[in-house]
Design an enzyme around this catalytic site. Structure first.
Site, PDB file in Angstrom:
ATOM      1  N   GLY A  89      37.847  14.033  16.848  1.00 39.66           N
ATOM      2  CA  GLY A  89      38.773  14.349  15.770  1.00 39.66           C
ATOM      3  C   GLY A  89      39.481  13.141  15.205  1.00 39.66           C
ATOM      4  O   GLY A  89      39.942  13.158  14.059  1.00 39.66           O
TER       5      GLY A  89
ATOM      6  N   ASP B  95      32.160  17.835  15.871  1.00 39.75           N
ATOM      7  CA  ASP B  95      32.772  18.655  14.821  1.00 39.75           C
ATOM      8  C   ASP B  95      33.726  17.799  14.005  1.00 39.75           C
ATOM      9  O   ASP B  95      33.568  16.597  13.933  1.00 39.75           O
ATOM     10  CB  ASP B  95      33.487  19.868  15.431  1.00 39.75           C
ATOM     11  CG  ASP B  95      34.742  19.475  16.209  1.00 39.75           C
ATOM     12  OD1 ASP B  95      34.717  18.416  16.891  1.00 39.75           O
ATOM     13  OD2 ASP B  95      35.739  20.209  16.150  1.00 39.75           O
TER      14      ASP B  95
ATOM     15  N   GLY C 146      40.629  15.514  19.409  1.00 37.73           N
ATOM     16  CA  GLY C 146      41.539  16.634  19.508  1.00 37.73           C
ATOM     17  C   GLY C 146      42.053  16.755  20.931  1.00 37.73           C
ATOM     18  O   GLY C 146      41.479  16.197  21.871  1.00 37.73           O
TER      19      GLY C 146
ATOM     20  N   GLU D 186      31.091  14.876  22.322  1.00 38.72           N
ATOM     21  CA  GLU D 186      31.325  16.296  22.583  1.00 38.72           C
ATOM     22  C   GLU D 186      30.258  16.952  23.458  1.00 38.72           C
ATOM     23  O   GLU D 186      30.555  17.887  24.214  1.00 38.72           O
ATOM     24  CB  GLU D 186      31.462  17.056  21.262  1.00 38.72           C
ATOM     25  CG  GLU D 186      32.761  16.810  20.517  1.00 38.72           C
ATOM     26  CD  GLU D 186      32.751  15.547  19.670  1.00 38.72           C
ATOM     27  OE1 GLU D 186      33.754  15.270  18.991  1.00 38.72           O
ATOM     28  OE2 GLU D 186      31.725  14.824  19.699  1.00 38.72           O
TER      29      GLU D 186
END
Length: 405
Positions: A150, A181, A101, A173
């Site tokens: 992501g 995530d 992301g 992360e």
């Protein structure tokens, strides 16, 4: 029959654990306005009975922003309803599939106090990931280059994932004060043994060979063969996953991880990362490192010491819970965890991590709390609490699109 066939193949973990043909929808121009730039962040090519989505922010390693997630979701919904389209493909421009992301954009949103924009981003990308994981047509992701965070989220839930000699996978992360995530707590928790905990807590990389070996990818090929694979897939007139798989296998390679791979160390990975707490994992690695002087143990221990202490504890619990939850439950929980993590009510670790590693690049984040010992159980628990009555949960169409377990 078609639906059940796709259901069987759509999930990695059930396998191994806008209308006309030949239309091109990509646009080009020597001078772009804002709309044109946004439109070109996701390009689309129509190839016969297929559609190819191209993540097109090469200068940002195709980091996915809200606009890209929105466009992808719109395209995929349209294509799913189009009887002239049999299956989909997705790839990235340049040297990455997608680095994750757009954490820099999120950092600035948080700094500006624009939490609604942050929530919109996560709602949009998580909803798109759920769409991929429940898609009614075969999906082929060409994971050439960097595939992290992501980027893995928008590919791994699909039917086929083709890794190459240039693929680099990671869920890093914890190194920026966040947690794996975008569905990572589901697919990492279903990897062999405790490999998922290892990847989540260290942020270490896997190459394409390792991805295929552990099941994160379904096929492996050399980068030089990708154009041929795209060409052959583009000639297919089918919605049958077995036909697509035959083509992928025809141009694939059989591979084995080398002696330096973590996959050759599953016994010690399980011994250490199968323990109940992060502290126990660290202690076990310290004992192993002191006794054996093994470079892998020392390197792994150093990675854990670089990571955010709070993120380590939160991420370990997330992976452990993911093992007993369905895909939609993992996404919904990750959404709650994400909002808790970026709210700064528990800690400001996310912004500090992005600042240290991406903005200022001093590589010296000041974590809060600074050590594992100072991370309280209450802090960890807060990540997993329901959102307030005024904050809606992530809404996924589970009644219409059944999630897998």
């Amino acid at each position: 029959m078609m639906q059940s066939r796709i259901r069987r193949s759509v999930s990695l973990f059930r396998r191994s654990l806008l209308h006309s043909n030949n239309a091109k929808y990509s646009s080009s121009s020597s001078s772009y306005g804002v709309d044109e730039i946004l439109d070109n962040e996701v390009l689309v090519e129509g190839i016969g009975y297929t559609r190819m989505a191209i993540l097109n922010r090469p200068s940002a390693l195709n980091a996915i922003n809200t606009n890209m997630a929105t466009r992808l979701h719109q395209f995929y919904r349209t294509w799913e309803d189009n009887s002239h389209i049999g299956f989909l493909m997705i790839k990235g421009s340049g040297r990455a599939f997608a680095a994750g992301g757009d954490i820099v954009a999120l950092y600035h949103m948080i700094k500006q106090g624009n939490m609604e924009a942050c929530k919109e981003f996560f709602r949009t990308i998580y909803s798109f990931i759920y769409l991929i994981g429940t898609y009614m047509k075969p999906h082929v992701a060409l994971l050439n280059g960097i595939t992290m965070g992501g980027g893995a989220g928008v590919s791994i839930p699909g039917t086929f994932r083709v890794a190459t000699d240039k693929t680099i996978f990671a869920t890093p992360e914890v190194l920026i004060g966040f947690h794996p995530d975008a569905g990572a707590s589901f697919y990492l928790s279903h990897l062999p043994g405790h490999l998922g905990e290892y990847l989540a807590l260290t942020g270490e990389k896997l190459n394409g060979v390792e991805m295929v070996t552990c099941g994160l990818a379904t096929h492996y090929t050399l980068t030089a063969r990708l154009p041929l694979i795209e060409e052959q897939l583009g000639r297919l007139v089918t919605d049958d996953p077995s036909v697509i798989e035959t083509t992928l296998e025809q141009y694939g390679d059989l591979v084995h991880p080398d002696s330096r791979s973590v996959l050759q160390r599953i016994e010690i990975v399980d011994k250490c990362f199968g323990l109940d707490t992060v502290e126990e994992i660290v202690d076990a690695l310290e004992v192993a490192a002191s006794e054996t002087k093994d470079a892998w143990c020392i390197s792994t221990l150093n990675r854990l010491k670089e990571a955010c202490p709070l993120s380590l504890k939160v991420s370990l619990r997330s992976i452990r819970e993911g093992r007993f939850q369905t895909f939609d439950q993992c996404l919904s929980r990750e959404y709650r965890m994400t909002l808790q993590g970026i709210s700064k009510q528990i800690s400001g670790d996310y912004c500090e991590g992005v600042r240290a590693r991406v903005i200022d690049k001093d590589m010296a984040p000041k974590w809060d709390p600074p050590t594992l010992e100072k991370v309280s159980q209450d802090m960890v628990d807060q990540y997993f609490l329901p959102l307030s009555e005024f904050e809606p949960d992530l809404e996924l169409p589970t009644k219409i699109r059944e999630a897998f377990s």
